[in-house]
Structures are given as C-alpha cells and as structure tokens.
Design a protein around this motif. Structure first.
Motif, short mmCIF file in Angstrom:
data_model
loop_
_atom_site.label_atom_id
_atom_site.label_comp_id
_atom_site.label_asym_id
_atom_site.label_seq_id
_atom_site.Cartn_x
_atom_site.Cartn_y
_atom_site.Cartn_z
N VAL A 103 36.69 21.51 78.24
CA VAL A 103 37.25 22.28 76.88
C VAL A 103 37.23 21.00 76.06
N LEU A 104 37.74 20.15 76.34
CA LEU A 104 37.91 18.72 75.19
C LEU A 104 36.76 18.66 74.84
N LEU B 54 38.99 32.78 72.41
CA LEU B 54 39.90 34.02 72.44
C LEU B 54 40.94 34.01 71.55
N SER B 55 41.61 34.98 71.20
CA SER B 55 43.27 34.97 70.37
C SER B 55 43.74 36.05 70.63
N TYR B 56 45.19 35.97 70.59
CA TYR B 56 45.93 37.20 70.88
C TYR B 56 45.72 38.30 69.77
N ALA C 69 37.06 21.86 83.98
CA ALA C 69 37.41 22.55 83.01
C ALA C 69 38.21 22.08 81.74
N PHE C 70 39.01 21.25 82.22
CA PHE C 70 40.01 20.67 81.22
C PHE C 70 39.13 19.62 80.38
N PHE D 161 33.09 24.25 77.03
CA PHE D 161 33.61 25.49 77.35
C PHE D 161 34.47 25.61 76.45
N ASN D 162 34.24 27.00 75.86
CA ASN D 162 35.45 27.58 74.89
C ASN D 162 35.27 29.16 75.12
N PRO D 163 36.26 29.77 75.86
CA PRO D 163 36.39 31.12 75.82
C PRO D 163 36.64 31.95 74.55
#
Lengths: 270, 282
Positions: free
Chosen positions: A259-260, A268-270, A255-256, A264-266
């Motif tokens: 992502v790099l 998201l933001s708060y 996963a790490f 993968f990229n979910p």
C-alpha cells in the motif's frame, strides 16, 4: 450364544454420532464419546455389574481419530466385545490393541479424504452456487454432506460390526488407495477452480509508460497474481515450515508495504 | 446496523452448537453449522438479510475451506469465525455503505473473519480445559460403576463450558461490535493507510486457505499441474465450479482405471500361474 440386538447397535451408533466429541479435552479427546457409545453394548452383553465394569474399563483408554471414519472402529469393537462375551479367544487388551493401532491410520485417511477433500469439493460446489447471495449453495452443502455422512457412518458402523478386525482391509486395500488417489485429483482440480473464482488480487500500479500493470498481467495469464500468491503461501508453509498464522501476518506486512509503495490500492471512500 | 439481545442470544446458541467439540454433534454441529458458508445463511436469517449473509459467509469460507484439525490442534475455531465474525462483518459492510457483492466488501469480511478467528483459538482451549472438570466426574462414575452418569458427563455438563466460553462471548461481542462501525468511520478514513491495508490483507487471505489445503496433497512443484488445470479452467475458460468438478471427475475415472490396470499387471506378473505362451505369440 449372546447376540447384540439391532436396537442396541442403533443406540450405540446414535450415541457416537452425536456425542463423539461433545466432552472434548486435550487430554482425553474422544474417550467419553467412546465410553457412552459402548455402554448400551456392554449393558446388553453382561448382566453382572462387575463384568460390566471390567468391560467398560477397556474403553477408558485414550481414543482420538477422525470421528466420521472412526465410526467403523466403534462398530468393530461392538463386534469384538460380542465375541468376547461368547468366550471366544479375545480379551480387553486385544481389543484395545486393535483400537490403538487403527486410530492413527484412520485419522490420516479421514483427515485427508473427508475433511481435506470431500468437504472442500462440496464447499467448492456450494460456493459456485452462492453467486449473488443465492442460498442454494448453503442448502446444497447442508443436504448433501449430512446425507452422505449419515448413511456413510451408519454403513461404516454396521460393516465394522459384521467384519470385526477384517474391516480394515476395505479402507487400506489396493482398490481403496486407487479410489482415494482419484478423488484427491478431483479435489485438487476443484480447488484450482475455487482459487481462480474467489481470490481477487489486483495491483493498482501504473506503469511509467502510462498503462496499468494489471492489464499487462491479464494479457499474459488471467488472475496471475492470485495464482502466484497461492504458490507463494504453499511454498512458505511446505518448504519453509512457517505456520498458517505466521503466513497471514506476513501477508499483512506485504499488504502494508504494498500500500505504501502504491502497488495495492482498493480505491474506496465512505 | 444494530444487533438486538434476542438476535445475539440465537447467535450465541449457534456458536455453542457449532464450536469444535460440537454440541450439535461433530457432523452436524462442527462440520455443518460451523462452516462459514452455512453460517452465512443462518446469520443472514437471524439478522434479516439472507443475501448479504450468504455473500459474506461465502467470502470467509474460502479462507477456511480446509480447516483440518489433526490431533485436535487448532489454528482457528469455527464458532468465532462463523457466529462472531460473520455478524460483525455484515454490520461493518452495511455500516460503511459498501455493496456486499463487491470484491472490496468481501475483502473487508475476510480480514474481519481472520481477526476474530484468532480469538476463537482462545475460546477453543478455554472450552477444552473446562471440560476436564466434567471428565473428572466421569472417571469417578466409571470407577463406581455409576454408568448412567456418563451420558450426563458427555452430553449435559459440557453445555456449562460452552455457555461460558461460546455463548457469553458471542452475545457480548456481537452486541458491542455492531456499534463499533460508527467509531471506525469517524476515526479511520477509507483512503488512509490503515483501511487500505485492511482491505488489501482481506484480498490476500483466501490464498492462505487454498494453500493450507494444497499443503496436504502437493509436495513438489509438479503436483501443481492438476491445481493449475482447474485454475485455468475457471480463470481463462470461465467455467463454473460444477463444470470444473465434472471435468475433474472425468480425469479421476481415467486415473483410477490406470492405477487398477497397473496393479493387475504387477499382480499377474508375480503370480504363479503366469502364462508365457502369450508372449511367444507376439
């Protein structure tokens, strides 16, 4: 002629049902649950304290099996203990031999059939009913599982008591094997459906031409990445003998790196 | 979202009842209360949000769908996953303002549940080791013929192990953990590597749960056929799990009949009263 009362048998069953693993330790897994379950039986069969001690001594040996299906062994030994009290040619050693001989095979059947197949099927259906936070799935599982086990274990206990040593044939006979085989088939098909419904692995990779890789993959076989990941995890565990915890750690590394690399990229933001 | 002391205490009691050497009895405690699907409902009721509880519980359930503990070896313990992991996941999902019904929220829950699951292993061995003390008392009772004491040893004293190894950790962690979400929000941005990895891990983890289960029934590649049959039913045809189970049952019945026919055939072929006349007619 000594005969165990229905009340005593029920008490023995209930004690096992509740207490089979309550005092678990690595050293004596179900021994104390077994001792407690046999206590009403022994107390009814023998009036003499020394004889009670002698009978209870049989059940101090190590015992561990799948507790639900193992109920049959407890019922069986109640029947055998009764036969012993009536001076039939059976002794504590023989009872312990039967107990020890059944532990392994029954654990194998119980772990694969009950914990490995029945529970996943029921949970799978429960998950199917839980969509959008519907409590129906959990309620379905609670009711069906407990009803099945309550009556199933009661049946196993009394069948074991009635048949004594012959009870085993019911579980390991040819027909039982055919049934087991078929139920595992339902289990595997349901697990496939669970995997497709509950694993959501997506890639966010944008192809050089501008299209999304995910769309291309969906065009070939929907949920392809989820399917591949399952087979990959299975391969690591079965063919490479890697423990589940290590597989989880490996996935964290994948996963790490993913992502790099932008695979993968979910998003998201708060 | 806060978890108050009263809620934490009820969570602690549920953790005691459902942990591996289940004080609720194995069938009802470990295998019912301890399943994340059921725990989702229970925790949802305790925290006052049944809908979120169930969605989170169901998401975590997939990873632990085949939690078999052969010979008492554990890779994760249900009490921690269900009664520490689920409450924390609910707090995290709500605190971060995620919609619980999204894949992202479920990934978050899966990652948190798995992290807490490893803690459960420690709690499991702690409880089992402490029970040795009560068993020691039990052996003395058996020797003296003081049999009534056995009930206390099997059903009463283990509560002490569970208060120390299940109840207290659950109360402390759930109460403290609820406040951690704000700290996470402050220091870990959603678009940073750490959070992106966390969510990705969460989406990958359910595959491990399914694979653990398959390990028991699938030994070679060809055995995957039934699995991918079910997979295709859901992924391509969009069937729900009950429909898939019914189709599965149909094939299981056929399979059963074939096996029984085969065994009958071999039985009659080797039987002493085998009739040769039938073959001559053909």
């Amino acid at each position: 002629m000594k005969k165990l009362s229905r009340k005593t048998l029920n008490k023995s069953f209930l004690t096992w049902f509740y207490g089979n693993l309550t005092c678990f330790s690595q050293e004596h897994m179900q021994t104390f649950g077994y001792l407690c379950a046999m206590l009403p039986v022994v107390e009814e069969l023998y009036d003499d304290k020394e004889k009670q001690k002698e009978a209870m001594h049989t059940y101090t040996a190590f015992f561990n099996t799948e507790p639900q299906i193992g109920t049959m062994v407890v019922g069986m030994t109640a029947g055998l203990e009764e036969a012993k009290a009536n001076n039939q040619p059976i002794d504590g050693e023989a009872i312990n031999g039967i107990r020890a001989g059944l532990m392994g095979p029954l654990a194998g059947i119980g772990d694969s059939m009950i914990v490995g197949t029945l529970i996943p099927i029921l949970l799978g259906i429960g998950l199917g009913l839980s969509g959008g936070g519907n409590p129906l799935g959990a309620i379905f599982y609670i009711v069906v599982w407990n009803a099945l086990m309550w009556f199933g274990m009661k049946f196993a206990y009394f069948k074991g008591y009635e048949l004594g040593g012959k009870a085993v044939e019911i579980l390991v006979g040819e027909q039982a094997k055919a049934i087991r085989d078929s139920i595992i088939m339902i289990g595997t098909i349901v697990m496939g459906a669970v995997a497709a419904s509950w694993i959501n692995i997506h890639t966010s990779l944008v192809l050089p031409g501008g299209g999304h890789l995910q769309k291309t993959l969906d065009g070939i076989y929907p949920k392809m990445l989820s399917g591949i990941t399952v087979v990959f995890c299975w391969w690591l565990m079965t063919k490479k003998n890697i423990s589940p915890t290590m597989v989880m750690l490996l996935l964290a590394i994948i996963a790490f790196v993913g992502v790099l690399a932008g695979f993968f990229n979910p998003g998201l933001s708060y | 979202m806060e978890i108050n002391l009263f809620q934490a205490i009820i969570l602690g009691i549920c953790a005691c009842l459902s942990s591996m050497p289940g004080l609720g009895g194995t069938t009802f405690g470990n295998y019912t209360l301890g399943r994340p699907l059921v725990a989702g409902l229970v925790v949802g009721l305790i925290l006052g949000d049944v809908k979120t509880g169930i969605i989170i519980g169901a998401a975590i359930q997939v990873i632990y769908i085949a939690l078999v503990t052969p010979g008492g070896t554990v890779s994760a313990d249900v009490r921690a996953i269900s009664y520490i992991g689920i409450p924390l996941a609910i707090c995290a999902v709500k605190g971060m303002g995620l919609d619980p019904n999204t894949a992202q929220a479920q990934s978050m829950a899966a990652a948190l549940g798995a992290a807490v699951g490893t803690l459960g292993t420690v709690l499991f061995y702690g409880t089992a080791t402490m029970n040795l003390i009560w068993q020691h008392i039990g052996w003395k009772a058996v020797e003296k013929g003081d049999f009534k004491k056995l009930y206390l040893v099997d059903m009463g004293l283990p509560w002490i192990s569970h208060i120390i190894c299940s109840f207290l950790p659950t109360v402390i962690i759930t109460m403290a953990g609820a406040g951690m979400v704000d700290i996470m929000k402050a220091y870990l941005p959603m678009d940073g590597i750490a959070m992106k990895t966390l969510f990705t891990v969460g989406s990958l983890l359910p595959a491990v749960g399914i694979a653990i289960l398959l390990k028991q029934v699938v030994t070679k590649m060809i055995d995957f056929v039934t699995f991918f049959f079910g997979f295709t039913l859901a992924a391509c045809l969009g069937l729900n799990l009950i429909a898939a189970a019914i189709i599965g049952s149909f094939f299981a019945v056929i399979n059963y009949k074939i096996i029984m026919l085969q065994s009958k055939k071999t039985a009659s072929a080797s039987g002493p009263d085998n009739n040769d006349d039938d073959e001559e007619d053909i």
